[in-house]
Write a protein that holds these residues in place. Structure first.
Motif, short mmCIF file in Angstrom:
data_model
loop_
_atom_site.label_atom_id
_atom_site.label_comp_id
_atom_site.label_asym_id
_atom_site.label_seq_id
_atom_site.Cartn_x
_atom_site.Cartn_y
_atom_site.Cartn_z
N ARG A 184 0.85 -1.19 0.00
CA ARG A 184 0.00 0.00 0.00
C ARG A 184 0.89 1.25 0.00
NH1 ARG A 184 -4.49 0.73 4.67
NH2 ARG A 184 -4.63 -1.47 4.13
N ARG A 185 0.68 2.13 -0.96
CA ARG A 185 1.48 3.35 -1.04
C ARG A 185 1.23 4.24 0.17
NH1 ARG A 185 1.30 8.68 -2.22
NH2 ARG A 185 2.92 9.58 -3.57
N LEU A 186 2.32 4.75 0.74
CA LEU A 186 2.21 5.70 1.84
C LEU A 186 2.45 7.13 1.34
CD1 LEU A 186 4.06 3.79 4.70
CD2 LEU A 186 1.60 4.01 4.34
N PHE A 187 3.64 7.41 0.82
CA PHE A 187 3.93 8.74 0.27
C PHE A 187 5.21 8.67 -0.57
CE2 PHE A 187 5.34 8.67 4.76
CZ PHE A 187 6.72 8.75 4.59
N GLY A 188 5.35 9.66 -1.45
CA GLY A 188 6.54 9.76 -2.26
C GLY A 188 7.60 10.58 -1.54
N GLU A 189 8.54 11.12 -2.31
CA GLU A 189 9.57 11.94 -1.68
C GLU A 189 9.84 13.18 -2.53
OE1 GLU A 189 13.22 9.80 -1.17
OE2 GLU A 189 13.43 9.33 -3.29
N THR A 190 10.01 14.30 -1.84
CA THR A 190 10.34 15.57 -2.45
C THR A 190 11.69 16.01 -1.89
OG1 THR A 190 7.98 16.10 -2.49
CG2 THR A 190 9.53 17.90 -2.90
N ILE A 191 12.66 16.25 -2.76
CA ILE A 191 14.04 16.48 -2.32
C ILE A 191 14.51 17.87 -2.75
CG2 ILE A 191 16.42 15.62 -2.52
CD1 ILE A 191 15.10 12.85 -3.11
#
Length: 308
Positions: free
Chosen positions: A162-169
């Motif tokens: 189940r997807r939780l969150f992506g990442e922003t860098i």
């Protein structure tokens, strides 16, 4: 054709065989079983003698299944895993609810989960949580874990995840460095860059970030490299240099001013990775389900806040 029950080899032989098959190492299997290497080797030889079949091919510092060994392992591993699960459930029913066990990367546990976990404990004081912070991928069923948080490419999520969150860098620094924006190569030339070496993706490489700004070849004052993301972030908070930070993990530090987001003229490389949740059982215990539901809800808040 099946053989009589009396002729099935000793459970000790089968347990040793499965332990070696899971690890493909007599040394590691011995550690799992709290036995000596010679004792495990005797179990394997005993099973091969009882069956009259060679189960492993021995090579220099390595072992491999024979075709017959691989066939037996698939069945024996499944049978012993079911036995492990059943015995564990029976013991748990007598001892009361067992701890909910979760494995995740060191940085996920230290920077995302632990700062929030007090909220879960306030909501569910009856649930005991056991954390395994580990950057290696571990098998839920074999290790007896309930939940795993995986970090992977969006198109490479494990089945059932189940997807939780992506990442922003983006670049970040402590206010004491006196840097409000990273908008010229001169700032890079007089700064120390903190680099995370635990992931070779371009969005974690300063070289790729500088190229996107048109600053290829610009040399910083210095570079400090880290194999753990959380160590790099702690160094940034201590004012030791400019780091590439993951918004989803450092949002509290941005909110309270421990770190500043440094805008760049051009966006850097964009990540295609995300964090997802795997659960061992389709129908987990109510304690495990409570932790899953809480993590999912917190992850949704993280997704909403990531660009803030």
């Amino acid at each position: 054709m099946s053989i009589p029950l009396a002729r099935i080899p000793s459970i000790e032989f089968l347990r040793g065989f499965v332990a070696v098959g899971r690890r493909m190492s007599i040394t590691l299997a011995a550690q799992d079983l709290f036995l000596t290497q010679s004792a495990v080797s005797r179990q394997i030889h005993g099973l091969e003698s009882a069956l009259g079949i060679k189960l492993f091919e021995r090579a220099h510092r390595a072992i491999h299944f024979t075709p017959e060994g691989e066939q037996l392992f698939r069945v024996a591993d499944n049978a012993l895993q079911q036995l492990q699960d059943t015995l564990g459930a029976l013991q748990a029913s007598r001892a009361g609810p067992r701890p909910v066990t979760l494995t995740a990367t060191i940085s996920f546990v230290g920077l995302w989960l632990l700062p929030r976990l007090a909220g879960f404990q306030q909501q569910h004081p009856e649930v005991e949580v056991r954390l395994s912070a580990n950057n290696d991928i571990v098998a839920l069923r074999q290790e007896g874990l309930d939940i795993a948080i995986r970090y992977c490419a969006a198109d490479g999520m494990p089945a059932g995840a189940r997807r939780l969150f992506g990442e922003t860098i983006f670049p970040v620094a402590h206010p004491s460095l006196g840097i409000a924006r990273l908008d010229s190569p001169e700032i890079v030339a007089r700064s120390v860059l903190l680099e995370f070496e635990g992931d070779q993706s371009p969005w974690w490489r300063w070289e790729a970030w500088l190229e996107t700004q048109g600053w290829a070849g610009v040399k910083p004052k210095g570079v400090i490299r880290f194999n753990l993301f959380d160590q790099m972030i702690h160094a940034a908070v201590a004012g030791q240099g400019i780091a590439l930070g993951r918004s989803q993990f450092i949002r509290p530090m941005l909110n309270d001013g421990r770190l500043l987001r440094l805008a760049t003229p051009q966006p850097g490389p964009r990540s295609n990775k995300l964090f997802c949740l795997l659960q061992r059982e389709p129908a987990p215990s109510k304690e495990t389900q409570a932790l899953i539901d809480w993590i999912v809800a917190e992850a949704q808040l993280t997704d909403v806040q990531q660009e803030a």
